[in-house]
Every structure is written in structure tokens, then in C-alpha cells.
Write an enzyme that holds these catalytic residues in place. Structure first.
Site, short mmCIF file in Angstrom:
data_model
loop_
_atom_site.label_atom_id
_atom_site.label_comp_id
_atom_site.label_asym_id
_atom_site.label_seq_id
_atom_site.Cartn_x
_atom_site.Cartn_y
_atom_site.Cartn_z
N ILE A 131 0.88 -1.18 0.00
CA ILE A 131 0.00 0.00 0.00
C ILE A 131 0.91 1.23 0.00
CG2 ILE A 131 -1.79 1.29 1.22
CD1 ILE A 131 -2.49 -1.31 2.73
N THR A 132 0.78 2.08 -1.03
CA THR A 132 -0.19 2.02 -2.11
C THR A 132 0.45 1.42 -3.36
OG1 THR A 132 0.38 4.24 -2.92
CG2 THR A 132 -1.37 4.09 -1.27
N VAL A 135 2.79 3.80 -5.28
CA VAL A 135 4.00 4.25 -4.58
C VAL A 135 4.76 3.07 -4.00
CG1 VAL A 135 4.90 5.66 -2.68
CG2 VAL A 135 3.05 6.53 -4.11
N CYS A 136 4.23 2.44 -2.99
CA CYS A 136 4.98 1.40 -2.27
C CYS A 136 5.27 0.19 -3.15
CB CYS A 136 4.21 0.98 -1.02
SG CYS A 136 3.91 2.37 0.11
N THR A 137 4.29 -0.26 -3.93
CA THR A 137 4.52 -1.40 -4.81
C THR A 137 5.32 -0.98 -6.04
OG1 THR A 137 2.44 -2.43 -4.11
CG2 THR A 137 3.41 -3.23 -6.16
#
Length: 236
Positions: A131-132, A135-137
Site C-alpha cells: 500500500i499504495t 507508490v509502495c509497490t
């Protein structure tokens, strides 16, 4: 504007390598699992997936590690602030896994401890979700591709503000060589064969818990075999 013959030849020459990169499959002996910022505060930002379904999806993603014996690394971002900790259900699945608590880096790969933990797995394939999605992935996936890893993003366990943002993020990752898969596809590519170990005996109960549509398919078949009978007009 017309493209030069040399440019066209170069582009055509690259096609086989691009195609090959997009057709690699997950090998459980080569894979590590990353749980990225599935934090209770960030969870509230997810609106592209039903939240009741999504909490199941993130726990199911984390459960892939114990099921297939895959080394798993968990990471959080500023968890003492509004992002919050990882859910207890995920922590309980990984009492001995590395948990890297980042204090400022948005992209987990920018954290030295996290990079060292990933490299220490000695795996060439990475399965991740976070998440999100955008961004994070996505940020981590792009960094891993640059490092030479084969990256598989679990789309069902990555979430963001809306479906348009998710689609754009998935397109961006695919363009970079990331394979974006469903949880069902990730699980079955790890298993490969119902006769494997883990195989039917382990994966069907796993689906019964985390993918009830398949779990109930299996339950229906079991009921038919043990106590069912063909009804008039039912047989083809």
C-alpha cells in the site's frame, strides 16, 4: 516522420528479449516474498478494492511465505505515526521473519537494512505487494527491476485510492518488465502441480480460507462424491 531502417531493425532485434522477459514464471526455489507497508493506517487509503475483501487479500499474501517455505521480509514506513503497524494477523504468520521498520524512506529499496535483507535471501525472483500500488509497490518494483531481479506484483494485495490510479501504476510496472498477477495466479504458479508438495492437500484448504470461491468449489465436489446423487436432467 518516417522511421529509419536502422531504428526499425534495432526495435525488431529487441523484441525477442522483451518477449522472453514477459514470459518467465515463478519458481518457488528462486523466490522471496515481500510484504510492503500493509499497515493499518495506510489500509484506510485503499478504495479500488472492497475493504472487507482487501484485508483478506493482504493476509493471504503474507500467508504465501509459510505455505511454500519462501523467505519473507516485512517492512513498514513510519509506523509510530499515522501509518500505523502491520496487522496482528500478518505479524503472527511471521514470528521469525525479518521486519524492517523504515523511518523516512518512501521507497523501501532506499533503506540500507531492507536492501541487505533482500540480498541476503540469495533469491532472484521477488513476489511483492503493498500500500499504495502507485507508490509502495511500484517504486520498489522499479528499483528491483533495475537491480536485475525478476519481479511479480500481486495485484489483489496491492491497493490505492481508486481504480484509475491502480491501472496507471500497473501499466507503469508492466512497461518496466514487472509481471502483475492475481493472487490465484501467484499461488498456482508457485504450486505448479496439484501432485506437488505443497499440493492439493495443502493448497485446497489454503484456498478455502483465503479464496472461498475456489474453496466452496472443492467443498461442493466433496459433497457430491461423498453423499450426492445425479438429479433428473442434470447429466449432460
Amino acid at each position: 516522420m518516417l522511421l529509419s531502417k536502422s531504428f526499425i531493425c534495432l526495435a525488431m532485434g529487441l523484441l525477442p528479449s522483451v518477449f522472453a522477459a514477459s514470459t518467465k514464471r515463478i519458481d518457488k526455489t528462486k523466490a522471496a516474498l515481500l510484504v510492503v507497508d500493509h499497515q493499518v493506517g495506510l489500509f484506510q487509503l485503499v478504495h479500488d478494492i472492497n475493504q472487507v475483501e482487501y484485508v483478506n487479500n493482504i493476509v493471504a499474501h503474507a500467508a504465501l511465505g509459510p505455505l511454500f517455505g519462501i523467505p519473507t521480509i516485512l517492512t513498514t514506513s513510519a509506523e509510530t505515526g499515522p501509518n500505523g503497524p502491520l496487522p496482528k494477523e500478518i505479524i503472527d504468520l511471521h514470528p521469525n521473519s525479518t521486519l524492517v521498520k523504515r523511518h523516512g524512506e518512501v521507497n523501501a529499496w532506499d533503506n540500507e537494512e531492507f536492501r541487505a535483507a533482500v540480498r541476503a535471501t540469495n533469491k532472484s525472483q521477488i513476489i511483492l505487494a503493498g500500500i499504495t500500488t502507485d507508490v509502495c509497490t511500484a517504486f520498489l518494483s522499479l528499483s528491483l527491476i533495475e537491480e536485475g531481479y525478476e519481479v511479480f506484483a500481486n495485484a489483489d494485495a496491492s491497493g490505492t485510492f481508486n481504480k484509475a490510479i491502480a491501472e496507471d501504476a500497473n501499466d507503469r510496472m508492466r512497461a518496466a518488465g514487472v509481471q502483475v498477477l492475481s493472487f490465484f495466479a501467484v499461488t498456482l504458479d508457485l504450486m505448479r502441480d496439484w501432485r506437488s508438495s505443497p499440493g492439493a492437500a495443502e493448497v485446497i484448504p489454503f484456498f478455502d480460507k483465503y479464496l472461498p470461491s475456489y474453496g466452496y468449489l472443492a467443498r461442493g465436489h466433496a459433497a457430491a462424491v461423498t453423499s450426492g446423487e445425479i438429479q433428473p436432467g442434470e447429466s449432460a
